[in-house]
Write a protein that holds these residues in place. Structure first.
Motif, short mmCIF file in Angstrom:
data_model
loop_
_atom_site.label_atom_id
_atom_site.label_comp_id
_atom_site.label_asym_id
_atom_site.label_seq_id
_atom_site.Cartn_x
_atom_site.Cartn_y
_atom_site.Cartn_z
N HIS A 1 3.22 6.36 9.93
CA HIS A 1 1.90 6.97 9.67
C HIS A 1 1.55 7.97 10.77
N GLU B 1 0.63 -3.69 0.69
CA GLU B 1 -0.41 -2.67 0.68
C GLU B 1 -0.08 -1.56 1.68
N LEU C 1 0.34 2.49 0.82
CA LEU C 1 -0.40 3.53 1.52
C LEU C 1 0.54 4.54 2.17
N ARG D 1 0.62 8.50 1.38
CA ARG D 1 0.47 9.47 2.47
C ARG D 1 1.66 10.43 2.53
#
Length: 237
Positions: A7, A105, A109, A113
């Motif tokens: 991320h 989850e 995500l 992204r």
């Protein structure tokens, strides 16, 4: 790399792109385009958004493999502007290879992204880079069904694209009306010819007829956005 580190890497790449510190090499943009198309194609087969995102998350490793096969080995050479991009995409796929992680989850995500990051990077393929142009064209090309819901989705993407180009890229030359293949072209041209330039189109938010015609004509440009298409030799397989 952990999902949190991925991320952070995607965020750093996004910041570099927005600030002009990273201009994607064409090969990088092609990789992003194929990954985005692959993920969107998988998600688009599901009516429920969450189910679509879940399916795309599980398919991400194979989507990336197919993208690398389509783009070729150049993505891993020093000639590519920033090898971080290919590394991050491949690491996202490798991390989600595990069924346990892909079903989480956090994994979903990450896939969402990555899709958004790919849309932004892939827009660099265009003469006038615009992630929104790419995103709307992506929706147009990946919804292939002939059922009412698919037809409505494609129509909405095309209409929104025309409005977007008219609003954000007003200097774009509008194509000529397609009298042979498009009943809407014939309708709007006939309406403007009969009613004059100042008459407003009913239900079009009090917009003058010529503006609605222009918006419709711009919508025809959606198929020129460089998004891989099913069946193309370089498209996602």
């Amino acid at each position: 790399m952990t999902i949190e580190q991925l991320h952070q890497a995607l965020e750093a790449l996004g910041e570099d792109l927005a600030a002009g510190r990273w201009s994607p090499h064409r090969t990088e943009s092609e990789l992003a385009s194929h990954v985005a198309f692959g993920l969107q194609s998988v998600a688009g087969t599901h009516r429920d958004k969450d189910a679509g995102e879940h399916a795309a998350t599980g398919a991400l490793p194979e989507v990336v493999r197919a993208a690398l096969r389509a783009v070729g080995p150049d993505i891993a050479t020093p000639g590519v502007t920033d090898s971080r991009w290919a590394a991050v995409v491949v690491r996202c796929a490798a991390t989600l290879e595990s069924a346990h992680i892909a079903d989480s989850e956090a994994g979903r995500l990450l896939a969402v992204r990555l899709l958004n990051a790919c849309i932004t990077a892939a827009a660099a393929l265009q003469d006038k880079p615009c992630p929104m142009c790419f995103q709307l064209a992506l929706g147009w090309h990946t919804v292939l069904g002939t059922d009412p819901r698919s037809v409505t989705s494609r129509g909405s993407a095309r209409t929104l694209y025309g409005l977007h180009v008219q609003t954000v890229h007003p200097n774009t030359p509008a194509p000529h009306p397609d009298y042979e293949n498009c009943s809407d072209c014939r309708h709007f041209v006939s309406y403007v010819e009969r009613s004059g330039d100042d008459v407003e189109v009913d239900g079009a938010c009090a917009t003058p007829g010529p503006e609605v015609l222009e918006q419709h004509l711009y919508s025809h440009l959606i198929d020129r956005v460089p998004v891989p298409r099913p069946g193309d030799p370089a498209g996602h397989r």
